[in-house]
Scaffold this active site. Structure first.
Site, PDB file in Angstrom:
ATOM      1  N   CYS A 101       3.652   8.497   0.813  1.00  0.00           N
ATOM      2  CA  CYS A 101       4.034   7.703   1.850  1.00  0.00           C
ATOM      3  C   CYS A 101       4.038   6.269   1.177  1.00  0.00           C
ATOM      4  CB  CYS A 101       3.261   7.487   3.008  1.00  0.00           C
ATOM      5  SG  CYS A 101       3.233   6.134   4.054  1.00  0.00           S
TER       6      CYS A 101
ATOM      7  N   GLU B  80       0.938  -1.036  -0.086  1.00  0.00           N
ATOM      8  CA  GLU B  80       0.047  -0.020   0.087  1.00  0.00           C
ATOM      9  C   GLU B  80       0.791   1.228  -0.027  1.00  0.00           C
ATOM     10  OE1 GLU B  80      -3.919  -1.627   2.033  1.00  0.00           O
ATOM     11  OE2 GLU B  80      -2.679  -0.344   3.480  1.00  0.00           O
TER      12      GLU B  80
ATOM     13  N   CYS C  93       6.395  -6.993   7.310  1.00  0.00           N
ATOM     14  CA  CYS C  93       7.410  -6.568   8.097  1.00  0.00           C
ATOM     15  C   CYS C  93       7.713  -7.498   9.054  1.00  0.00           C
ATOM     16  CB  CYS C  93       7.340  -5.006   8.735  1.00  0.00           C
ATOM     17  SG  CYS C  93       8.681  -4.523   9.717  1.00  0.00           S
TER      18      CYS C  93
ATOM     19  N   SER D 241      11.565   5.807  14.757  1.00  0.00           N
ATOM     20  CA  SER D 241      10.501   5.531  15.443  1.00  0.00           C
ATOM     21  C   SER D 241      11.178   5.201  17.075  1.00  0.00           C
ATOM     22  CB  SER D 241       9.681   4.391  15.051  1.00  0.00           C
ATOM     23  OG  SER D 241       9.216   4.833  13.861  1.00  0.00           O
TER      24      SER D 241
ATOM     25  N   CYS E 235       1.528  -2.008  15.605  1.00  0.00           N
ATOM     26  CA  CYS E 235       1.652  -1.843  14.305  1.00  0.00           C
ATOM     27  C   CYS E 235       0.740  -3.005  13.485  1.00  0.00           C
ATOM     28  CB  CYS E 235       2.786  -1.653  13.804  1.00  0.00           C
ATOM     29  SG  CYS E 235       3.157  -1.583  11.786  1.00  0.00           S
TER      30      CYS E 235
ATOM     31  N   CYS F 179      -0.691   6.170   9.598  1.00  0.00           N
ATOM     32  CA  CYS F 179       0.305   5.276  10.000  1.00  0.00           C
ATOM     33  C   CYS F 179       0.185   4.124  11.071  1.00  0.00           C
ATOM     34  CB  CYS F 179       1.227   6.115  11.214  1.00  0.00           C
ATOM     35  SG  CYS F 179       1.930   7.630  10.539  1.00  0.00           S
TER      36      CYS F 179
ATOM     37  N   CYS G 262       6.431  -4.828  15.556  1.00  0.00           N
ATOM     38  CA  CYS G 262       6.181  -3.951  16.684  1.00  0.00           C
ATOM     39  C   CYS G 262       4.529  -4.179  16.951  1.00  0.00           C
ATOM     40  CB  CYS G 262       6.229  -2.488  16.069  1.00  0.00           C
ATOM     41  SG  CYS G 262       7.630  -1.993  15.497  1.00  0.00           S
TER      42      CYS G 262
HETATM   43  N1  SAH Z   1       9.175   0.447   9.784  1.00  0.00           N
HETATM   44  C1  SAH Z   1       9.552   2.165   9.913  1.00  0.00           C
HETATM   45  C2  SAH Z   1       8.811   2.688   8.964  1.00  0.00           C
HETATM   46  C3  SAH Z   1       7.277   2.371   8.794  1.00  0.00           C
HETATM   47  S1  SAH Z   1       6.279   2.565  10.068  1.00  0.00           S
HETATM   48  C4  SAH Z   1       9.371   2.354  11.016  1.00  0.00           C
HETATM   49  O1  SAH Z   1       8.821   1.774  12.064  1.00  0.00           O
HETATM   50  O2  SAH Z   1       9.789   3.705  11.526  1.00  0.00           O
HETATM   51  C5  SAH Z   1       5.825   4.286   9.862  1.00  0.00           C
HETATM   52  C6  SAH Z   1       5.374   4.819  11.117  1.00  0.00           C
HETATM   53  O3  SAH Z   1       4.243   4.597  11.697  1.00  0.00           O
HETATM   54  C7  SAH Z   1       6.197   4.555  12.453  1.00  0.00           C
HETATM   55  O4  SAH Z   1       6.821   5.480  13.138  1.00  0.00           O
HETATM   56  C8  SAH Z   1       5.758   3.453  13.500  1.00  0.00           C
HETATM   57  O5  SAH Z   1       6.207   3.398  14.444  1.00  0.00           O
HETATM   58  C9  SAH Z   1       4.323   4.243  12.990  1.00  0.00           C
HETATM   59  N2  SAH Z   1       3.373   3.446  13.574  1.00  0.00           N
HETATM   60  C10 SAH Z   1       3.197   1.944  13.238  1.00  0.00           C
HETATM   61  N3  SAH Z   1       2.017   1.714  13.846  1.00  0.00           N
HETATM   62  C11 SAH Z   1       1.136   2.874  14.351  1.00  0.00           C
HETATM   63  C12 SAH Z   1       0.028   3.000  15.066  1.00  0.00           C
HETATM   64  N4  SAH Z   1      -0.933   2.258  15.280  1.00  0.00           N
HETATM   65  N5  SAH Z   1      -0.070   4.448  15.352  1.00  0.00           N
HETATM   66  C13 SAH Z   1       0.499   5.470  15.031  1.00  0.00           C
HETATM   67  N6  SAH Z   1       1.630   5.341  14.407  1.00  0.00           N
HETATM   68  C14 SAH Z   1       2.058   4.003  14.252  1.00  0.00           C
HETATM   69 FE1  SF4 Z   2       7.747  -2.567  10.944  1.00  0.00          FE
HETATM   70 FE2  SF4 Z   2       7.502  -0.048  11.155  1.00  0.00          FE
HETATM   71 FE3  SF4 Z   2       5.400  -1.503  11.610  1.00  0.00          FE
HETATM   72 FE4  SF4 Z   2       7.480  -1.701  13.312  1.00  0.00          FE
HETATM   73  S1  SF4 Z   2       6.382  -0.087  13.063  1.00  0.00           S
HETATM   74  S2  SF4 Z   2       6.450  -3.416  12.534  1.00  0.00           S
HETATM   75  S3  SF4 Z   2       9.122  -1.480  11.890  1.00  0.00           S
HETATM   76  S4  SF4 Z   2       6.591  -1.192   9.660  1.00  0.00           S
END
Ligand code: SAH
Ligand code: SF4
Length: 343
Positions: free
Chosen positions: A105, A92, A112, A214, A119, A333, A116
């Protein structure tokens, strides 16, 4: 066996390729322009290349074009796209218009592996790395859909860019190249979950790309729980890498903190966050966490978000709260995930 995708090559890669073929260097520029400015989908269209060269290229390469399989438009103008890649994997992207700016974006991996806890991508596991062409094509596809130039690109979709470092860098170079997407390096941002060797390599790249990290918590046990994939890069090592990044580049990294109720918005967490950022040339971006289906976490209250904002600002740390866009289409995000079954 399928042929390699010529769109995966940045200028340096194309120059190497053409020099091996005994062709002049400027072929790289011609092919870049055909692929990324004119959007050619066949070598036949590349009429300023000799017919024999077009034929050779067609025998050796394909031109990758992700197929658009779904598109959603938010009431605020944000658009979310689902692309199917050559092997059926899906990813996406999001297009976010704002005044005369258009931010895209894009994803760097299908899924991934970092896992996390908050996420949606992390929950769906890892499928594969994307090629540079598959990354840049998302940005080009969004530009086409908006009939507009993309002013900003952020690697904040699915995937961890520094777990796919070389392809991501080649993609950033295609995005930046004046004969391709032509986006200014400072307007191209990579967001990493904190892979320290990646930050070190990124600091040494010649372009002025922007770095976001992050952080999510400056308490080690909380961060380990939220972000199990980066346990081996503890906070002290991360801070050290960020200080060295600033010393090498003179550019301030952004720290992203998604605020989760009763997890990282407590007074103790705030104190640790302020301590972590003190003395660091950073910009902190607070993101009220986006609720993810099936997740035990809920977003911090507006009051707690304000509390964190004020604590950081009072300590002299430059801080902003990210405006929410595309919430009605789950384009925010961490909400990007595959929805087409069997993909
Ligand atoms: N893997 C990289 C980039 C993709 S995620 C990273 O983790 O930085 C992009 C951003 O979205 C990151 O800052 C991540 O922590 C954030 N993110 C992931 N899940 C989220 C959520 N449920 N609410 C807000 N931000 C989130
Ligand atoms: Fe991967 Fe970024 Fe999501 Fe963490 S927040 S699972 S590093 S996409």
């Amino acid at each position: 066996m399928s042929l390699p995708d010529i769109a995966a090559y940045d200028r340096a890669g194309l120059e190497r390729l053409f020099s091996e073929m005994g062709e002049p260097r400027y072929r790289a520029r011609q092919v870049l322009r055909w692929l990324w400015v004119r959007g050619a989908s066949s070598f036949e269209e590349m009429t300023d290349l000799a017919a024999s060269l077009r034929q050779t290229l067609a025998e050796r390469f394909t031109i990758g074009r992700p197929e658009l399989v779904a598109r959603e438009v938010s009431s605020d103008g944000t658009r979310k796209y689902l692309w199917r890649l050559a092997d059926g994997a899906t990813v996406e992207s999001v297009g976010i218009p704002s005044g005369n700016r258009l931010t895209v974006c894009f994803s760097t991996q299908a899924g991934c592996a970092m896992g996390c806890a908050f996420c949606a991508t992390g929950a769906s596991g890892f499928t594969r790395n994307l090629s540079a062409g598959e990354m840049a094509a998302q940005v080009a596809g969004v530009a086409r859909d908006f009939s507009a130039r993309v002013s900003n690109a952020v690697a904040m979709g699915q995937g961890e860019p520094f777990a796919n470092y070389d392809a991501t860098l080649a993609a950033l170079r295609i995005l930046n190249d004046p004969d391709a997407l032509g986006i200014g390096a400072r307007h191209i941002t990579v967001s990493t979950c904190g892979i320290v060797p990646g930050i070190e390599r990124f600091a040494a790249e010649p372009e002025q790309f922007t770095l976001a990290v992050s952080l999510h918590s400056a308490v080690q046990t909380t961060r380990d729980r939220l972000m199990p994939g980066v346990r081996r890069y503890p906070l002290a090592a991360l801070k050290d890498a960020l200080l060295r990044y600033f010393a090498a580049t003179g550019r301030r990294p952004t720290l992203e903190v998604a605020l989760i109720s009763a997890v990282n918005d407590t007074d103790e967490e705030i104190d640790s966050l302020v301590a972590f950022c003190t003395g660091m040339p950073v910009h902190v971006n607070l993101i009220p966490m986006n609720p993810v289906e099936g997740s035990p976490f809920s977003r911090a209250s507006d009051e707690r978000v304000r509390k964190v904002l004020h604590a950081l600002s009072d300590a002299g740390i430059e801080t902003s709260v990210r405006a929410e866009r595309g919430a009605d289409i789950s384009a925010a995000c961490g909400q990007l995930r595959q929805r087409v079954s069997g993909a």
